[in-house]
Motif scaffolding. Structure first.
Motif, PDB file in Angstrom:
ATOM      1  N   ILE A  78       0.869  -1.170   0.000  1.00  0.00           N
ATOM      2  CA  ILE A  78       0.000   0.000   0.000  1.00  0.00           C
ATOM      3  C   ILE A  78       0.906   1.221   0.000  1.00  0.00           C
ATOM      4  O   ILE A  78       1.654   1.461   0.949  1.00  0.00           O
ATOM      5  CB  ILE A  78      -0.957   0.013   1.203  1.00  0.00           C
ATOM      6  CG1 ILE A  78      -1.866  -1.207   1.140  1.00  0.00           C
ATOM      7  CG2 ILE A  78      -1.768   1.311   1.214  1.00  0.00           C
ATOM      8  CD1 ILE A  78      -2.798  -1.360   2.316  1.00  0.00           C
ATOM      9  N   LEU A  79       0.847   1.973  -1.102  1.00  0.00           N
ATOM     10  CA  LEU A  79       1.687   3.151  -1.277  1.00  0.00           C
ATOM     11  C   LEU A  79       0.911   4.383  -0.812  1.00  0.00           C
ATOM     12  O   LEU A  79      -0.234   4.570  -1.198  1.00  0.00           O
ATOM     13  CB  LEU A  79       2.066   3.307  -2.752  1.00  0.00           C
ATOM     14  CG  LEU A  79       2.705   2.076  -3.399  1.00  0.00           C
ATOM     15  CD1 LEU A  79       2.859   2.291  -4.901  1.00  0.00           C
ATOM     16  CD2 LEU A  79       4.045   1.774  -2.749  1.00  0.00           C
ATOM     17  N   PRO A  80       1.536   5.238   0.005  1.00  0.00           N
ATOM     18  CA  PRO A  80       0.837   6.410   0.531  1.00  0.00           C
ATOM     19  C   PRO A  80       0.869   7.589  -0.443  1.00  0.00           C
ATOM     20  O   PRO A  80       1.841   7.774  -1.174  1.00  0.00           O
ATOM     21  CB  PRO A  80       1.634   6.740   1.786  1.00  0.00           C
ATOM     22  CG  PRO A  80       3.039   6.316   1.431  1.00  0.00           C
ATOM     23  CD  PRO A  80       2.880   5.086   0.553  1.00  0.00           C
ATOM     24  N   ASN A  81      -0.199   8.365  -0.450  1.00  0.00           N
ATOM     25  CA  ASN A  81      -0.230   9.649  -1.166  1.00  0.00           C
ATOM     26  C   ASN A  81       0.452   9.595  -2.526  1.00  0.00           C
ATOM     27  O   ASN A  81       1.543  10.114  -2.718  1.00  0.00           O
ATOM     28  CB  ASN A  81       0.414  10.742  -0.304  1.00  0.00           C
ATOM     29  CG  ASN A  81      -0.300  10.894   1.010  1.00  0.00           C
ATOM     30  OD1 ASN A  81      -1.528  10.936   1.053  1.00  0.00           O
ATOM     31  ND2 ASN A  81       0.452  10.939   2.092  1.00  0.00           N
ATOM     32  N   VAL A  82      -0.201   8.976  -3.458  1.00  0.00           N
ATOM     33  CA  VAL A  82       0.375   8.720  -4.779  1.00  0.00           C
ATOM     34  C   VAL A  82      -0.067   9.787  -5.773  1.00  0.00           C
ATOM     35  O   VAL A  82      -1.224  10.209  -5.776  1.00  0.00           O
ATOM     36  CB  VAL A  82      -0.048   7.321  -5.285  1.00  0.00           C
ATOM     37  CG1 VAL A  82       0.425   7.068  -6.698  1.00  0.00           C
ATOM     38  CG2 VAL A  82       0.474   6.243  -4.338  1.00  0.00           C
ATOM     39  N   LEU A  83       0.868  10.201  -6.608  1.00  0.00           N
ATOM     40  CA  LEU A  83       0.574  11.073  -7.735  1.00  0.00           C
ATOM     41  C   LEU A  83       0.725  10.243  -9.003  1.00  0.00           C
ATOM     42  O   LEU A  83       1.817   9.768  -9.316  1.00  0.00           O
ATOM     43  CB  LEU A  83       1.525  12.270  -7.794  1.00  0.00           C
ATOM     44  CG  LEU A  83       1.388  13.151  -9.045  1.00  0.00           C
ATOM     45  CD1 LEU A  83       0.006  13.793  -9.112  1.00  0.00           C
ATOM     46  CD2 LEU A  83       2.487  14.194  -9.089  1.00  0.00           C
ATOM     47  N   LEU A  84      -0.395  10.028  -9.691  1.00  0.00           N
ATOM     48  CA  LEU A  84      -0.394   9.343 -10.991  1.00  0.00           C
ATOM     49  C   LEU A  84      -0.330  10.407 -12.077  1.00  0.00           C
ATOM     50  O   LEU A  84      -0.920  11.488 -11.937  1.00  0.00           O
ATOM     51  CB  LEU A  84      -1.683   8.555 -11.184  1.00  0.00           C
ATOM     52  CG  LEU A  84      -1.827   7.262 -10.415  1.00  0.00           C
ATOM     53  CD1 LEU A  84      -3.287   6.937 -10.203  1.00  0.00           C
ATOM     54  CD2 LEU A  84      -1.153   6.148 -11.169  1.00  0.00           C
ATOM     55  N   ARG A  85       0.357  10.090 -13.155  1.00  0.00           N
ATOM     56  CA  ARG A  85       0.462  11.047 -14.253  1.00  0.00           C
ATOM     57  C   ARG A  85       0.357  10.313 -15.579  1.00  0.00           C
ATOM     58  O   ARG A  85       1.010   9.295 -15.798  1.00  0.00           O
ATOM     59  CB  ARG A  85       1.803  11.764 -14.153  1.00  0.00           C
ATOM     60  CG  ARG A  85       1.981  12.895 -15.121  1.00  0.00           C
ATOM     61  CD  ARG A  85       3.241  13.659 -14.822  1.00  0.00           C
ATOM     62  NE  ARG A  85       4.386  12.778 -15.034  1.00  0.00           N
ATOM     63  CZ  ARG A  85       5.558  13.183 -15.497  1.00  0.00           C
ATOM     64  NH1 ARG A  85       5.759  14.447 -15.769  1.00  0.00           N
ATOM     65  NH2 ARG A  85       6.529  12.325 -15.672  1.00  0.00           N
TER      66      ARG A  85
END
Length: 159
Positions: A78-85
């Protein structure tokens, strides 16, 4: 050196871009924010609209979509606070995501790298991805990579 870890799916076949992006988002917690570099409405009735993403893929020019999510499950992690682009340039399509590895509690870096690499390869297999790599942002810099396609990178020797 940055503590942002980045995973990049590069040169994705156009027909698989939306499917891959929606797969990643389906594993995410709440969408915090969606921004587009162009005036393309992507949120419809409070949700990211897959059909609206077609406008991004067919846009005449370069365009970038940023999607912030509270967390994202990637395999067993579980990855925290992700920015997908999502980036469209010329007729090429890339999807990447990053997160701050310092926000992960009690995580062994070698296990994190191994799990990220394994799951990135599995996803890439099913979505016609030209290349995949992961490492410290910017992972496009080969000296900051933990992995490239099937191979371990320079930084994996230091973990």
């Amino acid at each position: 050196m940055s503590d942002l870890f980045e995973v990049v799916f590069e040169n994705i076949v156009k027909n698989n871009v939306i499917q891959l992006l929606m797969l990643l988002i389906s594993k995410a917690g709440r969408i915090i924010n969606v921004q587009c570099s162009e005036d393309i409405r992507l949120i419809v009735e409070g949700s990211l609209d897959a059909k609206a993403l077609d406008s991004v893929l067919n846009f005449n020019g370069s365009v970038t979509v940023f999607i912030n999510v509270t967390d994202m499950t990637f395999g067993s992690i579980i990855l925290p606070n992700v920015l997908l682009r999502l980036v469209k340039y010329d007729e090429k399509y890339d999807i990447d995501f990053n997160f701050d590895s310092n926000e992960m509690k009690n995580t062994d870096m070698m296990n994190l790298v191994t799990d990220l690499h394994y799951h990135a390869k599995e996803i890439a297999k099913g979505h016609d991805v030209g290349a995949l790599f992961g490492g410290l942002e910017p992972a496009s810099d080969e000296d900051t990579r933990y992995f490239t396609n099937n191979d371990l990178g320079v930084l994996s020797q230091e973990v």
